[in-house]
Each structure stands twice: as C-alpha cells, then as structure tokens.
Design a protein around this motif. Structure first.
Motif, PDB file in Angstrom:
ATOM      1  N   LEU A 109      29.493  47.276  46.619  1.00  7.73           N
ATOM      2  CA  LEU A 109      30.026  46.769  45.345  1.00  7.73           C
ATOM      3  C   LEU A 109      30.606  47.907  44.497  1.00  7.73           C
ATOM      4  CD1 LEU A 109      30.599  44.664  43.208  1.00  7.73           C
ATOM      5  CD2 LEU A 109      28.201  44.819  42.477  1.00  7.73           C
ATOM      6  N   LEU A 110      29.745  48.898  44.141  1.00  5.32           N
ATOM      7  CA  LEU A 110      30.267  49.964  43.271  1.00  5.32           C
ATOM      8  C   LEU A 110      31.314  50.801  44.008  1.00  5.32           C
ATOM      9  CD1 LEU A 110      26.985  51.027  41.417  1.00  5.32           C
ATOM     10  CD2 LEU A 110      28.883  49.648  40.537  1.00  5.32           C
ATOM     11  N   GLY A 111      31.148  50.972  45.303  1.00  2.00           N
ATOM     12  CA  GLY A 111      32.153  51.711  46.086  1.00  2.00           C
ATOM     13  C   GLY A 111      33.509  51.017  46.012  1.00  2.00           C
ATOM     14  N   THR A 112      33.493  49.711  46.145  1.00  2.00           N
ATOM     15  CA  THR A 112      34.743  48.937  46.036  1.00  2.00           C
ATOM     16  C   THR A 112      35.354  49.119  44.650  1.00  2.00           C
ATOM     17  OG1 THR A 112      33.996  47.310  47.658  1.00  2.00           O
ATOM     18  CG2 THR A 112      35.655  46.569  46.082  1.00  2.00           C
ATOM     19  N   ILE A 113      34.512  49.037  43.635  1.00  2.00           N
ATOM     20  CA  ILE A 113      35.021  49.168  42.259  1.00  2.00           C
ATOM     21  C   ILE A 113      35.579  50.582  42.024  1.00  2.00           C
ATOM     22  CG2 ILE A 113      34.334  49.174  39.814  1.00  2.00           C
ATOM     23  CD1 ILE A 113      32.318  46.922  40.540  1.00  2.00           C
ATOM     24  N   ARG A 114      34.867  51.611  42.547  1.00  2.00           N
ATOM     25  CA  ARG A 114      35.359  52.998  42.354  1.00  2.00           C
ATOM     26  C   ARG A 114      36.755  53.157  42.972  1.00  2.00           C
ATOM     27  NH1 ARG A 114      29.909  54.131  44.018  1.00  2.00           N
ATOM     28  NH2 ARG A 114      28.682  54.818  42.233  1.00  2.00           N
ATOM     29  N   VAL A 115      36.926  52.611  44.171  1.00  2.00           N
ATOM     30  CA  VAL A 115      38.221  52.777  44.856  1.00  2.00           C
ATOM     31  C   VAL A 115      39.303  51.989  44.117  1.00  2.00           C
ATOM     32  CG1 VAL A 115      39.472  52.338  47.004  1.00  2.00           C
ATOM     33  CG2 VAL A 115      37.147  53.289  47.088  1.00  2.00           C
ATOM     34  N   ILE A 116      38.983  50.778  43.703  1.00  2.00           N
ATOM     35  CA  ILE A 116      39.986  49.981  42.971  1.00  2.00           C
ATOM     36  C   ILE A 116      40.365  50.681  41.663  1.00  2.00           C
ATOM     37  CG2 ILE A 116      40.317  47.810  41.711  1.00  2.00           C
ATOM     38  CD1 ILE A 116      38.712  46.455  44.013  1.00  2.00           C
ATOM     39  N   ASP A 117      39.362  51.170  40.944  1.00  2.00           N
ATOM     40  CA  ASP A 117      39.661  51.888  39.687  1.00  2.00           C
ATOM     41  C   ASP A 117      40.569  53.087  39.941  1.00  2.00           C
ATOM     42  OD1 ASP A 117      38.144  50.188  38.169  1.00  2.00           O
ATOM     43  OD2 ASP A 117      36.480  51.585  37.836  1.00  2.00           O
ATOM     44  N   PHE A 131      45.972  45.051  46.773  1.00  2.00           N
ATOM     45  CA  PHE A 131      44.603  45.419  47.122  1.00  2.00           C
ATOM     46  C   PHE A 131      44.110  44.400  48.136  1.00  2.00           C
ATOM     47  CE2 PHE A 131      44.252  47.524  42.844  1.00  2.00           C
ATOM     48  CZ  PHE A 131      43.857  48.768  43.299  1.00  2.00           C
ATOM     49  N   ILE A 132      43.534  44.881  49.219  1.00  2.00           N
ATOM     50  CA  ILE A 132      42.845  43.979  50.149  1.00  2.00           C
ATOM     51  C   ILE A 132      41.358  44.303  50.043  1.00  2.00           C
ATOM     52  CG2 ILE A 132      42.581  43.179  52.528  1.00  2.00           C
ATOM     53  CD1 ILE A 132      45.470  43.986  53.066  1.00  2.00           C
ATOM     54  N   THR A 133      40.601  43.413  49.435  1.00  2.00           N
ATOM     55  CA  THR A 133      39.151  43.613  49.339  1.00  2.00           C
ATOM     56  C   THR A 133      38.496  42.955  50.554  1.00  2.00           C
ATOM     57  OG1 THR A 133      38.862  41.609  48.015  1.00  2.00           O
ATOM     58  CG2 THR A 133      39.177  43.678  46.820  1.00  2.00           C
TER      59      THR A 133
END
Ligand SMILES: NC(=O)c1ccc[n+]([C@@H]2O[C@H](COP(=O)([O-])OP(=O)(O)OC[C@H]3O[C@@H](n4cnc5c(N)ncnc54)[C@H](OP(=O)(O)O)[C@@H]3O)[C@@H](O)[C@H]2O)c1
Length: 255
Positions: A109-117, A131-133
């Motif tokens: 979760l936080l890893g995904t958010i860090r990369v998106i940010d 973005f492909i989540t």
C-alpha cells in the motif's frame, strides 16, 4: 492503449508478473525500464537490454532518488506500473504476525503510494500518461490465510479509484490490473489452479491493447472473484477459501 510506442517503467519488474509484462511491452515495441531491489535480477534484465534502476519502495529516500534517475534517463516516460508487492501468510492467533502485516502494508500500500506520489507531477506536467496499479482478486474476495495482503490490495483498489477521480482532466489515466492466482513466486508449487504466467500475460496485453483501455484489467479467471458480491456467491466462496487456513502451520493439530 497503443502498446507499441510507450515508455514504460515497471516498479517491481525484477521477477514474476512484472518481468513478464516488461518483456511483453518490449516485444510490442515500447521502451521499458525496470525497478526493484535484487541486484542480480536487475543485472540479468540489463543483459536483456532493459533499463534497470534499483529501488526499495518501502524507503521514501530510495524512491525519490529512483525517480530522479528514471526521469533523467527517460524524460519521455508515460506509463508507470506499480507492481511491487509481497504475499505473506499470517496466523492472526499468533501475535508475531504483526511483522508480516507491517511489511505488507509498507510494501503493497504505502509503496504504491510512494511511487505514485513520485511520478504524479511528471505525468501531470506531460498532460498525458497512465498509472497501472496492481491489486488482486483477493482485494474483492478475501483469502483468509493472507489477511493483511487482502487488506492492502482492497486499499490499493480504493486508492486507485480516488486517484482516477483526482487526476480526471489532467490526461493521466489510472488502470487497475487485478490478477487472479498466477503461477509465480512459488504459487505454482502450492496452488495447482494458478494460471500459467504466459497465458495470463497474453490476456493482459490483449486487454491493455483495447480502445479505450478498460479501467480494470480483468482476465477471465478473475471474474468470479471480482464479481462475487454482486453475483451472490461471496459467502460461499469465502467459506470455501477458508479451508486453506489448514496451510497455516501453527494451526495444525489445533482443530
Ligand atoms: N502471482 C499471483 O498469484 C498474484 C495474484 C494477484 C496479485 N499479484 C500481485 O502481482 C504483483 C507481482 O507479483 P508476482 O506474483 O510477480 O510476485 P514476485 O515474483 O514475488 O514479484 C514481486 C516483485 O515486487 C518487487 N518488490 C517486492 N518488495 C519490494 C520492495 N520493497 N521494493 C521494490 N520492489 C519490491 C520484487 O522485486 P525485488 O525483490 O527485486 O525488490 C518483485 O519484482 C504483486 O503486487 C502481487 O501482489 C500476484
């Protein structure tokens, strides 16, 4: 989307689904860079001709310097895939499970958010991109031996929906890839029903290539999970999947 002319970054592309999709995007004609922690896997992918950059998505400073390196090398980057994830079993009767829960949320979760940010300002500035989540059928139909995993993927689903709404009008799309069990990461040994990676990747690339790109990439095998609640099969399927709790070693002999 046109898969033949993109500049794609796959974060968590050093093995499994990410590595296969890296190869498929490259075979379709796109430029592909891969991120991940394993130096050995990165070196192998560099040998294959991929751009490779080390990153640990649980470390904000690592993600920031990764972003700087990626954008210096690939200023035309238009597609970011947040593939990094861990899939850990947890016995909730054993308090020691917390470590697995923390790693799961920090990575998935936080890893995904860090990369998106890290990449949102770049994609918004370009006025075009994707973005492909990556979630899971388990986001929609829990698999009781992996509670924090299910929670992390349900959260990434909800986050993807909000991200799509917030980026509406910027030219940046959000596509959610929802894999079923795929034969990677040792799954092939424990789950005889896991979908072969090759078949999965072929179906994913076909779906990604359709116009307009669907918001969710749902291969056939995952539909039963994705729509269980709507179809009224949810309770029955969760009960069925709860039988897998027997795989938690600490429970053996307890029943
Ligand atoms: N296989 C399935 O059945 C299945 C089903 C549904 C969803 N998924 C999801 O699909 C994604 C890929 O899974 P997979 O089956 O291909 O597993 P995998 O082969 O274990 O791949 C996981 C990837 O995540 C990367 N990763 C893990 N922790 C990381 C970290 N801290 N920083 C950066 N990268 C990290 C790994 O790279 P390094 O180790 O090099 O860092 C690797 O490239 C995951 O998000 C998983 O949850 C898989």
């Amino acid at each position: 989307m046109d898969l033949s002319n993109r500049t794609v970054l796959i974060v968590g592309g050093t093995s499994g689904i990410g590595r296969e999709l890296a190869r498929r995007f490259a075979a379709a004609g796109s430029t592909v860079a891969v991120g991940g922690r394993s130096p050995e896997a990165l070196a192998e992918l560099a040998e294959e001709g991929f751009g490779t950059i080390g990153v640990d998505v649980t470390d904000t400073a690592s993600v920031a310097s990764f972003r700087d390196t990626v954008l210096a090398r690939y200023p035309e980057l238009d597609t970011v895939v947040t593939m990094s994830g861990v899939m850990l079993l947890e016995d909730l009767r054993d308090p020691a499970h917390f470590e697995a829960a923390a790693t799961t949320i920090d990575t998935n979760l936080l890893g995904t958010i860090r990369v998106i940010d890290a990449f949102t300002p770049h994609l918004v500035r370009r006025g075009a991109g994707t973005f492909i989540t990556v979630t899971s059928g388990i986001a929609f139909l829990p698999f009781p031996p992996m509670p924090s995993y299910a929670a992390s993927k349900a959260a990434v689903h909800a986050y993807s929906e909000a991200l799509r709404a917030q980026l509406d009008g910027t030219g940046v799309d959000v596509v959610e890839l929802v894999p079923p069990a795929v034969a990677t990461a040792g799954q092939e040994k424990v789950n005889p029903h896991a979908l072969p990676l090759d078949d999965f990747a072929t179906e994913v690339m076909d779906l990604l290539g359709t116009e307009p790109t669907p918001r969710e990439i749902l291969v056939d095998r995952v539909l039963v999970h994705r729509w269980a609640e709507r179809d009224g099969t949810y309770d029955e399927l969760v009960a069925q999947r709860s039988q897998a709790l027997a795989m938690l070693l600490s429970r053996q002999g307890q029943r």
